[in-house]
Design a protein around this motif. Structure first.
Motif, PDB file in Angstrom:
ATOM      1  N   ASN A 121       1.671  -1.906   7.288  1.00 46.25           N
ATOM      2  CA  ASN A 121       2.508  -1.243   8.759  1.00 46.25           C
ATOM      3  C   ASN A 121       1.396  -0.281   9.082  1.00 46.25           C
ATOM      4  O   ASN A 121       0.805   0.859   8.504  1.00 46.25           O
ATOM      5  CB  ASN A 121       3.603  -0.384   7.961  1.00 46.25           C
ATOM      6  CG  ASN A 121       4.276   0.581   9.055  1.00 46.25           C
ATOM      7  OD1 ASN A 121       4.644   1.522   8.841  1.00 46.25           O
ATOM      8  ND2 ASN A 121       4.388  -0.081  10.281  1.00 46.25           N
ATOM      9  N   SER A 122       0.818  -0.827  10.217  1.00 45.02           N
ATOM     10  CA  SER A 122       0.136   0.090  11.052  1.00 45.02           C
ATOM     11  C   SER A 122       0.194   0.075  12.547  1.00 45.02           C
ATOM     12  O   SER A 122       0.358  -1.151  13.077  1.00 45.02           O
ATOM     13  CB  SER A 122      -1.511  -0.414  10.729  1.00 45.02           C
ATOM     14  OG  SER A 122      -2.380   0.161  11.318  1.00 45.02           O
ATOM     15  N   ASP A 128      -8.232   8.089   2.656  1.00 44.72           N
ATOM     16  CA  ASP A 128      -7.346   9.066   3.791  1.00 44.72           C
ATOM     17  C   ASP A 128      -6.182   8.146   4.267  1.00 44.72           C
ATOM     18  O   ASP A 128      -5.568   8.170   5.274  1.00 44.72           O
ATOM     19  CB  ASP A 128      -8.279   9.394   4.830  1.00 44.72           C
ATOM     20  CG  ASP A 128      -7.536  10.543   5.580  1.00 44.72           C
ATOM     21  OD1 ASP A 128      -6.777  11.279   4.964  1.00 44.72           O
ATOM     22  OD2 ASP A 128      -8.223  10.800   6.874  1.00 44.72           O
ATOM     23  N   PHE A 129      -5.515   7.493   3.219  1.00 46.88           N
ATOM     24  CA  PHE A 129      -4.319   6.580   3.512  1.00 46.88           C
ATOM     25  C   PHE A 129      -4.632   5.372   4.233  1.00 46.88           C
ATOM     26  O   PHE A 129      -3.420   4.745   5.196  1.00 46.88           O
ATOM     27  CB  PHE A 129      -3.304   7.190   3.875  1.00 46.88           C
ATOM     28  CG  PHE A 129      -2.594   8.444   3.150  1.00 46.88           C
ATOM     29  CD1 PHE A 129      -2.523   8.094   1.428  1.00 46.88           C
ATOM     30  CD2 PHE A 129      -2.377   9.630   3.225  1.00 46.88           C
ATOM     31  CE1 PHE A 129      -2.175   9.139   0.726  1.00 46.88           C
ATOM     32  CE2 PHE A 129      -2.020  10.682   2.382  1.00 46.88           C
ATOM     33  CZ  PHE A 129      -1.858  10.528   0.992  1.00 46.88           C
ATOM     34  N   VAL A 130      -5.825   5.175   4.563  1.00 49.80           N
ATOM     35  CA  VAL A 130      -6.253   4.001   5.574  1.00 49.80           C
ATOM     36  C   VAL A 130      -6.567   2.930   4.524  1.00 49.80           C
ATOM     37  O   VAL A 130      -7.558   2.788   3.837  1.00 49.80           O
ATOM     38  CB  VAL A 130      -7.082   4.088   6.378  1.00 49.80           C
ATOM     39  CG1 VAL A 130      -7.492   3.045   7.564  1.00 49.80           C
ATOM     40  CG2 VAL A 130      -6.954   5.327   7.509  1.00 49.80           C
ATOM     41  N   PRO A 189       1.068  -1.350  -0.092  1.00 49.74           N
ATOM     42  CA  PRO A 189      -0.044  -0.024   0.069  1.00 49.74           C
ATOM     43  C   PRO A 189       1.039   1.293   0.040  1.00 49.74           C
ATOM     44  O   PRO A 189       1.838   1.143   0.746  1.00 49.74           O
ATOM     45  CB  PRO A 189      -0.610  -0.092   1.180  1.00 49.74           C
ATOM     46  CG  PRO A 189      -0.569  -1.462   1.797  1.00 49.74           C
ATOM     47  CD  PRO A 189       0.632  -2.118   1.367  1.00 49.74           C
ATOM     48  N   LYS A 190       0.525   2.296  -0.622  1.00 46.49           N
ATOM     49  CA  LYS A 190       1.130   3.677  -0.819  1.00 46.49           C
ATOM     50  C   LYS A 190       0.537   4.465   0.281  1.00 46.49           C
ATOM     51  O   LYS A 190      -0.625   4.334   0.373  1.00 46.49           O
ATOM     52  CB  LYS A 190       1.016   4.185  -2.081  1.00 46.49           C
ATOM     53  CG  LYS A 190       2.160   3.731  -3.287  1.00 46.49           C
ATOM     54  CD  LYS A 190       1.845   4.507  -4.335  1.00 46.49           C
ATOM     55  CE  LYS A 190       3.081   4.411  -5.404  1.00 46.49           C
ATOM     56  NZ  LYS A 190       2.717   5.433  -6.695  1.00 46.49           N
ATOM     57  N   THR A 204       2.737   7.796   7.264  1.00 43.63           N
ATOM     58  CA  THR A 204       1.313   8.636   7.567  1.00 43.63           C
ATOM     59  C   THR A 204       0.688   8.895   8.613  1.00 43.63           C
ATOM     60  O   THR A 204      -0.166   9.943   9.116  1.00 43.63           O
ATOM     61  CB  THR A 204       0.164   8.100   6.590  1.00 43.63           C
ATOM     62  OG1 THR A 204      -0.097   6.696   6.979  1.00 43.63           O
ATOM     63  CG2 THR A 204       0.640   7.887   5.234  1.00 43.63           C
ATOM     64  N   GLY A 205       1.244   8.055   9.580  1.00 39.50           N
ATOM     65  CA  GLY A 205       0.716   8.256  10.999  1.00 39.50           C
ATOM     66  C   GLY A 205      -0.771   7.596  11.200  1.00 39.50           C
ATOM     67  O   GLY A 205      -1.466   7.560  12.190  1.00 39.50           O
ATOM     68  N   ARG A 206      -1.264   6.749  10.273  1.00 43.79           N
ATOM     69  CA  ARG A 206      -2.574   6.265   9.847  1.00 43.79           C
ATOM     70  C   ARG A 206      -2.500   4.768  10.770  1.00 43.79           C
ATOM     71  O   ARG A 206      -1.652   4.434  10.601  1.00 43.79           O
ATOM     72  CB  ARG A 206      -3.207   6.082   8.436  1.00 43.79           C
ATOM     73  CG  ARG A 206      -3.212   7.569   7.724  1.00 43.79           C
ATOM     74  CD  ARG A 206      -4.861   7.873   8.282  1.00 43.79           C
ATOM     75  NE  ARG A 206      -5.195   9.349   7.966  1.00 43.79           N
ATOM     76  CZ  ARG A 206      -4.836  10.148   8.882  1.00 43.79           C
ATOM     77  NH1 ARG A 206      -4.490   9.576  10.095  1.00 43.79           N
ATOM     78  NH2 ARG A 206      -4.776  11.312   8.814  1.00 43.79           N
TER      79      ARG A 206
END
Ligand SMILES: Cc1ncc(COP(=O)(O)O)c(C=O)c1O
Length: 401
Positions: free
Chosen positions: A172-173, A150-152, A123-124, A178-180
């Motif tokens: 990566n979460s 929103d990048f999630v 994912p980008k 992104t901080g998402r």
């Protein structure tokens, strides 16, 4: 002498994109300029004293010899027990492999599953190392766009990206850059979709506890066995416990995947440092103290975030949503692009040259038009940086030189 014949596997990889900014900042520093470095990807806190004490204890016990390639039994058991207590996760100690940091955990996991021409879903925006691992394994990197959500990352996006050649998805979460944070219900759906199509999932949980409420702390290690069989969790002590230099992490994966990783690791690093494994095992056993230390750091990151994000949004041309986790602000500067600045790299270069603030350009994360600003630095540095940036950007455009 002929030029050195670097192997194709390595020649195809790219050096870290953060290097360029760091070099430019170092050159300015050499000229005596006070540079504010907001590129840092590591906590500005020291390792908690009680963990250092455990390492000293390990040394005093003479734990200076080889351990098993999978890691010490006590390390594997302590990780399993910690996840069982904290996340109600149910896996065996033999499903844990100690590694030299999250990075080696990711490499071990990817190299033991990817064959040439397998598709690797990324994912980008992504952490810079992910595509490089795919390249090293000669897999085909296939990127998933996530700006619409929103990048999630969503299960729908994953479903639409899977083909017959897809072998692995890397997630990566909480996310760097992104901080998402992916909600746990969505994460479960993602793994379900992958498992249905026989696609494996590598979840980089290096920022595991760095989620700001109401965002939830969730580990995929707690998924039911039939889903977890498709998952490899890459964990790390680096960020969570401010231990970047200790080089210790781990994987949690099914027995067969774990055995393959042990085989690979037995011919490379062998295992992470023995007394460091001991210190981490003790830290996991002392979960209350460890989680308290994480909580103290998280409170400080949150304080900085609460100051920084509104302040960044007051800068002309900066648009920044509130991070849900990790310690990065991800700033959209596309509004500024045009005649003066062609790319976000130009914006970053201008910030360094004129305000002496160094940040990481988004292009290296697959997000041209964005800047990553780390708040793993003092409040004073952050306030000075914001003041400097306001003074160069909050002018009429003709005044910006
Ligand atoms: C998203 C992500 N994953 C993994 C790592 C690797 O960390 P380490 O190898 O120190 O555990 C980092 C470090 O910056 C990171 O940002």
């Amino acid at each position: 002498m002929n030029s050195f014949p670097v192997s194709e596997n390595v020649a195809n990889m790219h050096a870290s994109s953060t290097l360029k900014a760091a070099q430019a900042a170092a050159a300015l520093r050499d000229q005596g300029v006070d540079v504010i470095d907001l590129t840092v990807g590591e906590p500005d806190f020291d390792t908690p004293e009680f963990i250092k004490e455990y390492a000293r204890e390990g040394l005093a016990k003479g734990l200076t010899k080889y351990t098993s390639s999978a890691g010490m039994k006590t390390f594997q058991e302590s990780i399993a027990e910690f996840y069982s207590n904290r996340f109600a996760a149910d896996f065996a100690p033999s499903e844990v492999v100690a590694s030299c940091g999250g990075k080696q955990a990711l490499f071990n996991a990817a190299c033991t599953i990817l064959n040439p021409d397998n598709e690797l879903l990324i994912p980008k925006p992504y952490w810079v190392t992910f595509p490089e691992i795919g390249t090293f394994c000669r897999a085909k990197n296939v990127f998933i766009e996530t700006e619409d959500t929103d990048f999630v990352l969503t299960a729908k996006q994953v479903k639409e990206s899977i083909t017959d050649k897809t072998k692995l998805l890397i997630i990566n979460s909480p996310n760097n850059p992104t901080g998402r944070v992916i909600p746990h219900t969505e994460m479960r759906k993602i793994v379900e979709i992958c498992a249905e199509r026989n696609v494996y999932v590598l979840t980089d949980e290096c920022y595991l506890f760095f989620a700001y409420p109401p965002a939830e702390v969730f580990s995929s290690a707690s998924l039911p066995k039939e889903l977890r069989d498709y998952v490899c969790v890459a964990g790390s002590f680096s960020k969570t416990y401010a231990m970047t230099g200790w080089r210790i992490g781990y994987t949690i994966a099914n027995e067969e995947w774990s055995r393959a990783m042990v085989k690979l690791q037995s011919h490379s690093a062998t295992h992470p440092t023995s007394f460091v494994q001991y210190a981490c095992a003790k830290a996991m056993q002392n979960a209350d103290e460890s989680l308290k230390a994480v909580g103290t750091m998280l409170t400080e990151y949150e304080r900085r975030k609460n100051m920084l994000i509104p302040a960044l949004n007051e800068i002309n041309g900066f648009k920044c949503s509130v991070p849900e986790g990790a310690f990065y602000a991800f700033v959209d500067v596309r509004e500024m692009l045009g005649d003066k600045f062609k790319t976000s790299a130009d914006v970053a270069e201008f910030m360094l040259r004129v305000a002496h603030v160094v940040v990481t350009d988004g292009a290296g994360f697959g997000a041209d038009g964005f800047l990553r600003i780390s708040y793993a630095t003092s409040m004073e540095n952050l306030e000075n940086a914001v003041d400097g940036l306001k003074s160069i950007f909050n002018k009429t455009s003709t005044q910006i030189v």
